[in-house]
Design an enzyme around this catalytic site. Structure first.
Site, mmCIF file in Angstrom:
data_model
loop_
_atom_site.group_PDB
_atom_site.id
_atom_site.type_symbol
_atom_site.label_atom_id
_atom_site.label_comp_id
_atom_site.label_asym_id
_atom_site.label_seq_id
_atom_site.Cartn_x
_atom_site.Cartn_y
_atom_site.Cartn_z
ATOM 1 N N HIS A 37 0.845 -1.195 0.000
ATOM 2 C CA HIS A 37 0.000 0.000 0.000
ATOM 3 C C HIS A 37 0.878 1.242 0.000
ATOM 4 O O HIS A 37 2.109 1.149 -0.074
ATOM 5 C CB HIS A 37 -0.989 -0.022 1.166
ATOM 6 C CG HIS A 37 -0.352 -0.122 2.520
ATOM 7 N ND1 HIS A 37 0.407 0.885 3.070
ATOM 8 C CD2 HIS A 37 -0.335 -1.125 3.438
ATOM 9 C CE1 HIS A 37 0.838 0.527 4.263
ATOM 10 N NE2 HIS A 37 0.400 -0.712 4.507
ATOM 11 N N HIS A 40 4.081 1.491 2.117
ATOM 12 C CA HIS A 40 5.231 0.751 1.595
ATOM 13 C C HIS A 40 5.870 1.490 0.418
ATOM 14 O O HIS A 40 7.086 1.607 0.317
ATOM 15 C CB HIS A 40 4.814 -0.646 1.123
ATOM 16 C CG HIS A 40 4.107 -1.446 2.174
ATOM 17 N ND1 HIS A 40 2.948 -2.128 1.922
ATOM 18 C CD2 HIS A 40 4.380 -1.643 3.477
ATOM 19 C CE1 HIS A 40 2.539 -2.745 3.023
ATOM 20 N NE2 HIS A 40 3.391 -2.452 3.983
ATOM 21 N N CYS A 156 0.690 -8.910 20.799
ATOM 22 C CA CYS A 156 -0.127 -8.484 19.652
ATOM 23 C C CYS A 156 0.501 -9.075 18.395
ATOM 24 O O CYS A 156 1.628 -8.712 18.034
ATOM 25 C CB CYS A 156 -0.187 -6.965 19.543
ATOM 26 S SG CYS A 156 -0.972 -6.450 17.999
ATOM 27 N N CYS A 159 1.369 -6.503 15.528
ATOM 28 C CA CYS A 159 2.548 -5.684 15.864
ATOM 29 C C CYS A 159 3.766 -6.571 16.040
ATOM 30 O O CYS A 159 4.893 -6.075 16.074
ATOM 31 C CB CYS A 159 2.378 -4.953 17.199
ATOM 32 S SG CYS A 159 1.169 -3.646 17.226
ATOM 33 N N CYS A 180 -5.190 -4.364 21.521
ATOM 34 C CA CYS A 180 -4.022 -3.555 21.153
ATOM 35 C C CYS A 180 -4.477 -2.124 20.874
ATOM 36 O O CYS A 180 -5.465 -1.911 20.171
ATOM 37 C CB CYS A 180 -3.389 -4.164 19.901
ATOM 38 S SG CYS A 180 -2.164 -3.104 19.153
ATOM 39 N N HIS A 183 -3.991 -1.594 16.905
ATOM 40 C CA HIS A 183 -4.854 -2.351 15.991
ATOM 41 C C HIS A 183 -6.280 -2.531 16.469
ATOM 42 O O HIS A 183 -7.150 -2.923 15.696
ATOM 43 C CB HIS A 183 -4.241 -3.735 15.729
ATOM 44 C CG HIS A 183 -2.984 -3.669 14.953
ATOM 45 N ND1 HIS A 183 -1.751 -3.656 15.537
ATOM 46 C CD2 HIS A 183 -2.783 -3.575 13.624
ATOM 47 C CE1 HIS A 183 -0.835 -3.567 14.603
ATOM 48 N NE2 HIS A 183 -1.425 -3.513 13.434
ATOM 49 N N LYS A 337 -6.324 8.562 10.073
ATOM 50 C CA LYS A 337 -5.593 7.376 9.647
ATOM 51 C C LYS A 337 -6.312 6.790 8.427
ATOM 52 O O LYS A 337 -7.525 6.868 8.330
ATOM 53 C CB LYS A 337 -5.615 6.427 10.844
ATOM 54 C CG LYS A 337 -5.362 4.999 10.595
ATOM 55 C CD LYS A 337 -5.507 4.272 11.929
ATOM 56 C CE LYS A 337 -5.464 2.778 11.710
ATOM 57 N NZ LYS A 337 -5.497 2.033 12.953
ATOM 58 N N LYS A 340 -9.345 0.857 5.029
ATOM 59 C CA LYS A 340 -10.347 0.407 4.057
ATOM 60 C C LYS A 340 -11.748 0.682 4.585
ATOM 61 O O LYS A 340 -12.642 1.045 3.832
ATOM 62 C CB LYS A 340 -10.187 -1.089 3.795
ATOM 63 C CG LYS A 340 -8.914 -1.426 3.094
ATOM 64 C CD LYS A 340 -9.120 -1.520 1.608
ATOM 65 C CE LYS A 340 -7.758 -1.593 0.948
ATOM 66 N NZ LYS A 340 -7.839 -1.660 -0.491
HETATM 67 N N1 MSP Z 1 7.948 -6.212 9.032
HETATM 68 C C1 MSP Z 1 8.050 -5.037 9.799
HETATM 69 C C2 MSP Z 1 9.376 -4.371 9.602
HETATM 70 C C3 MSP Z 1 10.569 -5.225 9.890
HETATM 71 S S1 MSP Z 1 12.048 -4.407 9.525
HETATM 72 C C4 MSP Z 1 13.215 -5.402 10.126
HETATM 73 C C5 MSP Z 1 6.937 -4.063 9.413
HETATM 74 N N2 MSP Z 1 6.363 -4.236 8.230
HETATM 75 S S2 MSP Z 1 5.124 -3.363 7.668
HETATM 76 O O1 MSP Z 1 4.838 -3.913 6.383
HETATM 77 O O2 MSP Z 1 4.056 -3.369 8.600
HETATM 78 O O3 MSP Z 1 5.555 -1.872 7.584
HETATM 79 C C6 MSP Z 1 6.602 -1.431 6.822
HETATM 80 C C7 MSP Z 1 6.743 0.060 6.837
HETATM 81 O O4 MSP Z 1 5.627 0.721 6.244
HETATM 82 C C8 MSP Z 1 6.914 0.659 8.237
HETATM 83 O O5 MSP Z 1 8.071 1.472 8.256
HETATM 84 C C9 MSP Z 1 5.695 1.520 8.402
HETATM 85 O O6 MSP Z 1 5.979 2.681 9.141
HETATM 86 C C10 MSP Z 1 5.388 1.888 6.957
HETATM 87 N N3 MSP Z 1 4.011 2.364 6.817
HETATM 88 C C11 MSP Z 1 2.858 1.655 6.984
HETATM 89 N N4 MSP Z 1 1.790 2.511 6.849
HETATM 90 C C12 MSP Z 1 2.245 3.769 6.607
HETATM 91 C C13 MSP Z 1 1.639 5.001 6.291
HETATM 92 N N5 MSP Z 1 0.340 5.179 6.252
HETATM 93 N N6 MSP Z 1 2.455 6.038 5.983
HETATM 94 C C14 MSP Z 1 3.828 5.914 5.921
HETATM 95 N N7 MSP Z 1 4.412 4.758 6.193
HETATM 96 C C15 MSP Z 1 3.679 3.719 6.681
HETATM 97 O O7 MSP Z 1 6.665 -3.175 10.183
#
Ligand code: MSP
Length: 722
Positions: A37, A40, A156, A159, A180, A183, A337, A340
């Protein structure tokens, strides 16, 4: 290796490497349970920009991204989707690969070098090696860093984190599990024997690290948060689960009935990917060559990267990372935030279909003040494309090249005014001293690079756009179309056009890391060979654009978007957009600060002020409202309501202010925050402490819940509100 001397060495090794020849930069690795999304995409764009900018300066750069594929959460997602965990991971990875290709972030497009997957066998080897090294060392306080114990508490799964009492919502129904806070889903009860990492023995080492390396955690506000967390006392960390409860993980060396805690293993990916604990990987990349890494993470996962990860490395006697930068979260246009359920998410398919990759990159980097939360809406994206890109940069290029075609037969003219024409040129108001513009652009370039190196992308882009504005003004003031009517002013006209074209050459080089495709097109349009990717911006010299070179066909770089039309189209999604529903499987994680703003349920006192109660502006001016930043925050002993804050108002020393917000704001939530202070309120004593001002907050609901006033944009401490 755990003595102070050894650690001193680790810190100094880093310092002597500041004149960097190699650079290793990472995104977090993404959970393989949900589809990609905007969050990422954003972290990838940021790291991709950093990597391109380093490469452009001749630094041997490695860019890692990838997926985090173990743990109970992946196991559960797999179960829900009737797949094995590995199939689940493969499925999600295929979407990540597709996303990176579509947005030009993969190796083929000059993006990442490594797509790490934690299910790779070499990763198992490397993580086991790290575990063994830690287990065979001693903590700075002379204890075993890993020991066996019993864990009893709440976990959690989304998390992947154990939660303490102040990190969960107690159940309203007796016997139900707590939920949590992030979440809002029920926590799992864990009561098992397992391995612990003696984190509590590393507090002094960590504090010394933050102290000696102020850049280790950035931005400053997050660094303060981390320091205060460590100062608050560290608890040992449970680093394994029984295989019978979490089987999808890396076995603990020598005790296969246990699997490693997923964060222990996931963090280690940064090292194993480039060869820690595996010779083949090491030969391919080179741990010695590239380590330590610069990590970019969302603020929600900062603690893992800035506290646990360096502690594991210190324990293993491995150099700690170069640094950890925590960015903010994307919220919707109203500051909620994205989810969906609320229907306010940004679909990657829509972005990809309606906007150029570079427009999305530019928007992401320009709109979010780095380190703070940002708001992402299609409307503001369209506005920025139209103003900064179509009317700004794009228009500067097309008008300049159109004039070069019209007045100079499509060849770059010469930029010098001959001696005998100087007086004539001066009459038109054109600056005949070329060093003025050369000096301006060099300074802008230096400031731009400085901001980029500080990861202050938004500020860097503002600086770049000051060049666009200056060039636009130069053209408008010089009126080339008027100069063209006078044969005697031919050299003046040529000079103006040369300066515009040469500035565009500089801009293509400077902006390459942010907008790789567009700047490459600009480069070609200007009749230049090669690519801006290969020009070190530090080596740009004014006058590098060769007179006589042929420009190419002019196409609009950023066509103007018809806002109403496009918004209408986006409002009625095409069928393929609906497929990314698996992303719903796990809601995004946000820190409390990004929770949706509660609706106003009550009129505030201010609303009750009748029209007859108008005040004069002079009355308002009596209230000295200032911007302040919270430096420290702690609870006032024996008071449920009061927080004791030290606030920087840009004065000689910080102000001590008491605020009645402790029931709603934990001290660590306040650290680094920008607040509004009534600075000329008569000091008064509360609970034995003098309060030298007041924090401004909205108050609503029957209990008068406070919501602190703050700013979306960067603003210096001490600035006055008027
Ligand atoms: N798997 C762990 C990270 C392990 S690193 C050794 C994880 N994964 S995640 O897929 O949930 O998140 C990855 C990144 O996406 C995180 O840095 C998180 O902050 C970022 N984001 C998720 N939603 C976001 C927004 N809405 N805006 C900006 N970044 C966000 O955590």
């Amino acid at each position: 290796m755990n003595s102070h001397a050894a650690n001193d060495l680790q810190f100094t090794i880093y310092d002597s490497r500041l004149s960097m020849t190699s650079f290793y930069v990472t995104t977090p690795i993404y959970y393989a349970n949900s589809l990609p999304h905007l969050g990422h995409l954003y972290t990838m764009i940021v790291v991709d920009t950093v990597a391109r900018s380093k490469r452009q300066r001749g630094i041997d750069t490695l860019f890692l991204t990838g997926t985090d594929e173990h743990g109970i959460n992946i196991e559960r997602a797999a179960e829900r989707n009737k797949r094995t965990p590995k199939e689940q991971a493969d499925y999600v990875v295929s979407y990540f690969k597709k996303m990176t290709a579509e947005f030009g972030l993969d190796t083929e497009h000059g993006g990442f070098d490594i797509f790490m997957r934690t299910t790779e066998p070499f990763h198992y080897e490397g993580v086991s090696e790290l575990w063994r090294r830690i287990a065979s060392s001693k903590t700075p306080k002379g204890n075993d860093p890993i020991y066996k114990g019993h864990y009893e508490g709440w976990f959690c799964a989304p998390c992947a984190e154990y939660k303490t009492e102040d990190e969960y919502q107690k159940p309203t129904v007796e016997g139900a599990p707590p939920t949590c806070l992030v979440h809002e889903t029920p926590l799992d009860r864990v009561s098992e024997d397992g391995y612990f990492f003696r984190l509590s023995d590393y507090d002094e080492e960590l504090l010394r690290l933050y102290e000696t390396r102020p850049d280790f955690v950035r931005p400053e506000s997050r660094r303060n948060e981390v320091i205060s967390f460590v100062r608050g006392g560290l608890q040992d960390l449970s680093v394994s689960r029984l295989k019978s409860s979490v089987s999808w993980g890396v076995p603990v060396p020598g005790d296969p009935e246990h699997t490693m805690y997923v964060w222990f293993e996931a963090l280690t990916n940064y090292a194993t990917a480039i060869g820690f604990g595996n010779e083949q990987q090491d030969r391919q990349f080179g741990f010695e060559k590239y380590w330590p890494a610069q990590h970019f993470v969302g603020k929600d996962i900062l603690r893992f990267h800035a506290v646990y990860w360096p502690a594991f490395l210190l324990a293993a006697g491995v150099e700690v990372p170069r640094g950890v930068f925590a960015h903010g979260m994307w919220l919707d246009p109203t500051g909620r935030k994205m989810s969906k359920t609320l229907g306010n998410t940004i679909e990657l398919d829509v972005l990809n279909r309606h906007f150029s990759i570079d427009a999305v990159r530019y928007f992401c980097l320009r709109e979010m003040v780095f380190g703070q939360d940002g708001r992402f809406g299609y409307e503001s994206l369209i506005d920025r494309v139209n103003s900064d890109l179509a009317s700004g940069l794009g228009n500067l290029l097309s008008r300049t090249l159109a004039m070069v075609t019209k007045y100079c037969d499509g060849r770059i003219p010469t930029g010098q005014i001959p001696e005998e024409k100087i007086l004539l040129a001066k009459r038109t108001g054109v600056d005949t001293d070329e060093t003025t513009i050369a000096g301006f652009i060099e300074l802008a370039r230096d400031q731009f690079l400085q901001q980029l190196d500080n990861f202050a992308f938004s500020r860097a882009l503002e600086i770049a756009w000051s060049i666009v504005a200056r060039m636009d003004k130069m053209i408008t003031d010089a009126k080339p179309w008027e100069l063209a009517k006078d044969e005697n002013q031919k050299q003046t006209l040529d000079t103006v056009l040369y300066r515009a074209a040469e500035s565009l050459r500089w801009l293509s080089v400077m902006l390459y890391p942010v907008m790789p495709q567009t700047t490459t097109q600009m480069w070609t349009h200007l009749g230049l060979h090669g690519s801006p990717a290969d020009v070190n911006p530090l080596q740009l010299k004014w006058g590098g654009l060769e007179a006589g070179s042929q420009i190419t066909e002019v196409k609009a770089l950023f066509p103007r978007i018809e806002k109403a039309k496009l918004l209408g189209e986006i409002g009625s999604p095409a069928p393929e957009m609906t497929r990314a529903t698996e992303a719903d499987a796990v809601p995004g994680r946000f820190s409390d600060q990004t929770k949706p703003a509660p609706p106003m349920t009550h009129a505030t006192e201010a609303d009750a002020v009748g029209v007859t109660n108008f005040i004069e502006i002079g009355d308002f001016a009596k209230v000295d409202l200032r911007v302040g930043q919270v430096l420290t925050a702690e609870r006032v002993p024996k008071s449920d309501k009061l927080l004791l804050l030290q606030i920087d108002l840009g004065e000689d020393k910080p102000r001590q202010i008491l605020a009645g917000i402790a029931e709603y704001y934990a001290p660590e939530k306040m650290l680094g925050r920008k607040v509004v202070i009534v600075a000329n309120l008569k000091p008064r004593k509360l609970r034995g402490y003098e309060s030298q001002g007041m924090v401004v907050a909205a108050s609503y609901g029957e209990e008068g819940k406070p919501v602190i006033a703050t700013f979306d944009e960067d603003v210096p401490n001490g600035a006055r509100l008027k």
